[in-house]
Design a protein around this motif. Structure first.
Motif: not given
Length: 459
Positions: A277-289, A339-342
């Motif tokens: 499982n991940p520790d960091n979240p991604f934004p709930s946007t099309g690119l984030g998902l 991109l920062l989340a990735f």
């Protein structure tokens, strides 16, 4: 009129139709292994490169502000020179003593640049051979087909040919990996999160498309009028029986493509279920998902049997003919956080040096404004991100913020100084391909005598 069936294309497209698979779990930190991946972020519509690498030294800023005065006024305080984020990195000699900055919406990318994990490449775009204003006006050099057309330039960027092209350079890179013993099979070598499959389609390779929205019910059986309570196992058995019983090649091929699609979906779901499982979240946007889905797929790389992968994700809305001051900042903010989340996810997984992300777009835009927006351009500035990147650099030439210079096709449309083929070649060599394999995938590469991006990656 008789109907012509392209059997190879039919099979490829049928496989893509069935390739969508649910994502179940996410990722966490794990140790590095001998793994490398390229991730293309395609910005559909044409990113205004003049609003990304912004001139920051006094003389250049004055030129820029004079030409863009109507648009800067609409941005308000967000484009005051004092609000820009200065880039204090190494600047290529072509840019002299000039300095550059990012807009405030790209603070995350600014931090990665400062940390040496991101570099900018100036004025990249499709070229057949080296071109400048004089050769363009004299029509003394061949030009890329159908310049300034969205669909065609998206295709030229991805496949070196206009709309209707069959094979992308990412897919041809993947073809070169088949039989290299790096990947168990070709199924998960290329993965798309946004449906932009041309880039990853090769002569042999077909991209696998992930479902970025998370777990969903598989509805194909219902669409094909199979009872809702029929299991996929039963449906696969029915397809096997149809394949064995039919004497028609199209029926057999269709059944075989469906069976392969179901098998790939099961393998993919099992691999993701076993991924951490991940520790960091991604934004709930099309690119984030989409980038979250890429990160999950990378987390499952060992179960999928791959050591080299290529991905593409996409974000739209960058065709800023109007309302640019209202729409573009939000788009860039979304790009920045995604991109920062990735990047953080790759570092958490211990794969920061193993995954390289890069941007592409239809084209740049004009330096001149049309009132409240900008028009279609040609060359643009792009980023390359990852731990393997020799970060903190601005490579290549960023033309001056004036009109009428040697690389101006009119209105501040930049004639590229780095060809897409040169940009792609640097990425392919980092991925581990031979020079011969890279050259075979990039038909115009032989027309350029040098590689301007030799310092892009750490040695």
């Amino acid at each position: 009129m008789p109907i012509h069936l392209d059997r190879r294309r039919f099979l490829r497209d049928t496989g893509l139709l069935l390739a969508g698979a649910p994502l179940s779990r996410a990722l966490n930190a794990q140790t590095t292994d001998d793994y490398r991946a390229l991730v293309c972020v395609f910005l559909f519509g044409g990113l205004d490169c003049h609003d990304v690498l912004i001139p920051a030294d006094t003389a250049s800023w004055n030129d820029y502000a004079r030409l863009r005065e109507p648009l800067l006024a609409q941005y308000g305080t967000n484009r005051l020179r004092s609000k820009l984020l200065p880039l204090e990195g190494a600047i290529s000699s072509e840019n002299g003593s000039r300095s550059f900055a990012l807009p405030p919406e790209l603070s995350g990318l600014k931090s990665l640049f400062d940390r040496g994990r991101l570099s900018w490449v100036g004025n990249v775009g499709p070229l057949v051979t080296a071109t400048n204003r004089a050769s363009l006006e004299a029509r003394s050099v061949p030009l890329p087909p159908r310049l300034f057309s969205h669909n065609d330039q998206q295709s030229v960027w991805q496949a070196s040919a206009p709309e209707g092209a069959q094979y992308g350079w990412g897919g041809l890179f993947a073809d070169a990996l088949i039989g290299s013993k790096l990947n168990r099979d070709a199924t998960f070598t290329t993965v798309t999160g946004g449906g932009a499959d041309l880039f990853l389609t090769g002569r042999q390779n077909v991209p696998y498309q992930v479902n970025v929205a998370g777990p969903t019910e598989f509805e194909l059986a219902e669409l094909l009028d199979v009872e809702a309570n029929s299991s996929l196992t039963a449906f696969s058995a029915m397809l096997d029986a149809r394949k064995a019983a039919s004497g028609h090649v199209l029926v057999r091929d269709t059944a075989d493509a469906m069976i392969r699609g179901f098998s790939a979906n099961r393998d993919f779901a099992r691999a993701l279920a076993a991924a951490p499982n991940p520790d960091n979240p991604f934004p709930s946007t099309g690119l984030g998902l989409q980038l979250r889905a890429v990160a999950r797929t990378i987390a499952a790389r060992q179960a999928l049997g791959v050591r080299r992968q290529l991905f593409i994700v996409g974000a739209g809305g960058f065709d800023s003919h109007s309302n640019q001051a209202r729409t573009l900042p939000q788009l860039m903010q979304t790009m920045d956080t995604s991109l920062l989340a990735f990047n953080n996810a790759m570092e958490d997984m211990g794969l920061g040096n193993s995954v390289t992300l890069f941007t592409a777009s239809d084209f740049g835009r004009t330096l001149a404004v049309n009132g409240d927006g900008t028009d279609h351009g040609w060359g643009g500035h792009h980023l390359v991100m990852g731990g393997a990147v020799q970060g903190g650099q601005i490579l290549g030439t960023v033309p001056p913020a004036t009109l009428g210079h040697d690389q101006d096709a009119g209105g501040g449309r930049l004639i590229p100084t780095i060809a897409v083929d040169q940009y792609a070649a640097a990425l392919g060599i980092w991925l581990g391909l031979s020079q011969a394999a890279v050259s075979e995938a990039l038909p115009n590469l032989a027309n350029f005598s040098s590689q301007p991006l030799t310092g892009l990656f750490r040695t």
